[in-house]
Design an enzyme around this catalytic site. Structure first.
Site, mmCIF file in Angstrom:
data_model
loop_
_atom_site.group_PDB
_atom_site.id
_atom_site.type_symbol
_atom_site.label_atom_id
_atom_site.label_comp_id
_atom_site.label_asym_id
_atom_site.label_seq_id
_atom_site.Cartn_x
_atom_site.Cartn_y
_atom_site.Cartn_z
ATOM 1 N N CYS A 43 0.846 -1.193 0.000
ATOM 2 C CA CYS A 43 0.000 0.000 0.000
ATOM 3 C C CYS A 43 0.885 1.248 0.000
ATOM 4 O O CYS A 43 2.003 1.243 0.508
ATOM 5 C CB CYS A 43 -0.900 0.008 1.236
ATOM 6 N N ARG A 47 2.865 4.927 6.451
ATOM 7 C CA ARG A 47 3.277 4.201 7.667
ATOM 8 C C ARG A 47 3.786 2.796 7.382
ATOM 9 O O ARG A 47 4.096 2.039 8.300
ATOM 10 C CB ARG A 47 2.082 4.126 8.639
ATOM 11 N N HIS A 99 -2.038 -4.009 5.018
ATOM 12 C CA HIS A 99 -1.754 -3.590 6.391
ATOM 13 C C HIS A 99 -3.051 -3.326 7.147
ATOM 14 O O HIS A 99 -4.063 -2.955 6.539
ATOM 15 C CB HIS A 99 -0.839 -2.356 6.416
HETATM 16 ZN ZN ZN Z 1 -3.397 1.196 3.054
#
Ligand code: ZN
Length: 221
Positions: A43, A47, A99
């Site tokens: 993604c 983060r 995630h």
């Molecule tokens: Zn994501």
């Protein structure tokens, strides 16, 4: 923050110096070739920094990222990355990494309108739709994370069915496809056991990994 983003250039100079001090000749060695063993499809979320969380250096991980780690059969961008990674770089592993608490998956789960990205996230809504009977029974507090895992499974299967990967397997090249999730809350990767090393393994691995997801999530009585 300066308008010229000088702080990022300062960081960059310091990083280059430290890297070169730690490993003299590091950058000049990378000039001639890159030989990564892994292709990471993850993604775009800030983060989830691919190299950092598996502690790999430049040259060791080939990376493709987009919103909600989606692999679409007609996406020339992702397909080109996969083709170059498999045919030219000869990576041995392709890892689809979702995630927890993914914003894209959350929007797809809740049918939120976020703009142009709605069209991209339609692919994740397709996954939701495909698994709706089971998802509807999952505790709403963990529905997003359940869909994150289902999305990884479906996108990993999409990788398996690309002509690039099918052709590589057909000529006996080693390519193993994996499906993982990263926990934002603890920084840890989890293997969903969607591990596929050949065309005949795809559905077997998919069904086993799906059974694993079904077992992990609490279904309301
Ligand atoms: Zn994501």
């Amino acid at each position: 923050m300066s308008t010229q983003l000088t702080e990022l250039f300062d960081n960059n100079r310091r990083w280059a110096e430290e890297t070169e001090t730690r490993e003299p000749g590091f950058f000049t060695r990378l000039l001639s070739q890159q030989t990564p063993q892994y292709l990471w499809i993850g993604c775009a979320d800030s983060r989830v920094p691919a190299n950092e969380l598996v502690d790999l250096l430049p040259g060791e991980l080939f990376v493709h990222r987009n919103v909600a780690n989606v692999v679409v059969h007609s996406d020339l961008n992702a397909l080109s990355v996969i083709q170059y990674a498999v045919d030219s770089l000869k990576v041995q592993h392709i890892i689809v990494v979702g995630h927890s608490n993914c914003g894209g998956v959350k929007a797809a789960m809740n049918s939120w309108r976020v703009g142009l990205a709605d069209n991209w996230l339609r692919h994740v809504q397709d996954v939701r739709h495909q698994h709706r009977a089971w998802l509807n029974q999952v505790d709403s507090a963990v529905q997003v994370d359940a869909l994150v895992e289902l999305n990884v499974l479906e996108q990993a299967r999409n990788v398996c069915t690309t002509t690039v990967v099918q052709d590589a397997w057909g000529r006996g090249q080693t390519v193993v496809v994996h499906g993982w999730v990263y926990g934002l809350h603890n920084g840890l990767l989890q293997d969903l056991s969607m591990t596929v090393a050949g065309a005949a393994d795809v559905e077997v691995a998919y069904e086993a990994a799906l059974a694993g997801i079904h077992a992990r999530y609490t279904v309301m009585a």
